[in-house]
Design an enzyme around this catalytic site. Structure first.
Site, mmCIF file in Angstrom:
data_model
loop_
_atom_site.group_PDB
_atom_site.id
_atom_site.type_symbol
_atom_site.label_atom_id
_atom_site.label_comp_id
_atom_site.label_asym_id
_atom_site.label_seq_id
_atom_site.Cartn_x
_atom_site.Cartn_y
_atom_site.Cartn_z
ATOM 1 C CB SER A 53 -0.962 -0.035 1.190
ATOM 2 O OG SER A 53 -1.881 -1.082 1.031
ATOM 3 C CE LYS A 94 -18.895 20.202 8.906
ATOM 4 N NZ LYS A 94 -17.658 20.406 8.151
#
Length: 307
Positions: free
Chosen positions: A120, A172
């Site tokens: 990764s 949000k």
């Protein structure tokens, strides 16, 4: 003038001549030796190869990044070896270190060596290198991005706890620990992951000189052994630091006798979280903390099976 005086004067003249020619011979020998060594790759005083060691979780480490950036303009550094043993880390941390290494690679030879694990973000920071070395059994690749969250609303309900949220917009508080992820929120987060994934693919394609379509075919998140990665073009050769130094000498003309010096970024030569400790911390982090509470919490890490 007496005969004895003449002999003394002759001896003095002879000594002066001998001293002159001896000094001349020594100077000539030294000059010739230096010229020969310079022609054979003599490096200036203080010249060395820098080793940048990255172990454990990769984070956005400002001190390490600054130290790596400084290598680009350090005339004493003739080449850089990036030694990696890492399961990955944050996307932002991998990107920052990747870019710093790329800046160094634009000015001097850089090679990457992989230990047991370079996956990764650990693979991300290797791709700017001119040549990547891995062990046969190295686990590498795992090209992808991860965002994880949790939902404890069911547990809170059983405890009789209600969470009230006041928000400026419907997305949000996405994602939230206190309510399930909405379809709209999931779509937004998927878009974020896809964008970061595209960036990761672009880094690999550019660094490895591969077609982006081929990289995407390999970048489904799976890890590869070093042996497999060699056949897929993700690494260049099987080996470690000895093989890397041999290549630097033969391909880049870096003198084989140069000493190797470990990078110091203010006393930190490698990441503090390494080995099994780093993996344990990673597991705890993934299990107990939402990586998507903040937008910079996206991870590029290799996950062991069972997680």
């Amino acid at each position: 003038m007496s005969l004895e005086t003449d002999l003394i004067l002759d001896r003095r003249r002879l000594k002066r001549r001998l001293v002159f020619w001896r000094v001349f011979a020594v100077v000539a020998l030294v000059v010739a030796a230096l010229a020969g060594l310079r022609g054979g790759g003599l490096a200036p005083e203080g010249a060395h190869i820098e080793r940048v060691t990255v172990n454990g979780l990769i984070t956005d480490d400002r001190k390490l990044t600054q130290a790596v950036n400084g290598l680009a303009n350090d005339d004493h550094v003739k080449a850089v070896i990036v030694s990696i043993d890492s399961p990955g880390g944050s996307v932002a941390g991998g990107e920052t270190l990747h870019d710093a290494i790329a800046r160094v690679a634009a000015k001097k030879p850089v090679v990457a060596t992989m230990g047991g694990l370079a996956a990764s973000a650990g693979y991300m920071i290797a791709v700017p290198a001119s040549r990547i070395f891995a062990r046969e059994s190295t686990l590498t690749g795992s090209i992808g991005v991860l965002l994880q969250t949790g939902d404890i609303s069911g547990l809170l309900g059983k405890l009789g706890i209600n969470a009230e949220v006041v928000r400026s917009g419907p997305l949000k508080d996405e994602p939230s620990l206190v309510r399930p992820l909405s379809p709209e929120g999931k779509a937004v987060l998927q878009g974020l992951v896809n964008d970061m994934y595209d960036q990761f693919v672009g880094m690999v394609a550019a660094g490895r000189h591969l077609d982006p379509a081929k990289v995407r075919s390999l970048a489904d998140g799976r890890a590869y052994t070093g042996h497999q990665a060699l056949g897929l073009g993700l690494v260049d050769a099987i080996g470690g630091e000895r093989e890397a130094r041999d290549w630097l000498a033969s391909a880049k003309g870096v003198p084989a006798g140069l000493p190797v010096q470990d990078l110091s970024d203010g006393g930190i030569a490698s990441h503090a979280l390494s080995g099994e400790l780093g993996m344990v911390v990673l597991d705890v982090w993934k299990s107990l903390i939402s990586q998507s509470v903040s937008l910079d919490g996206a991870l590029a890490v290799w996950q062991r099976s069972g997680n």
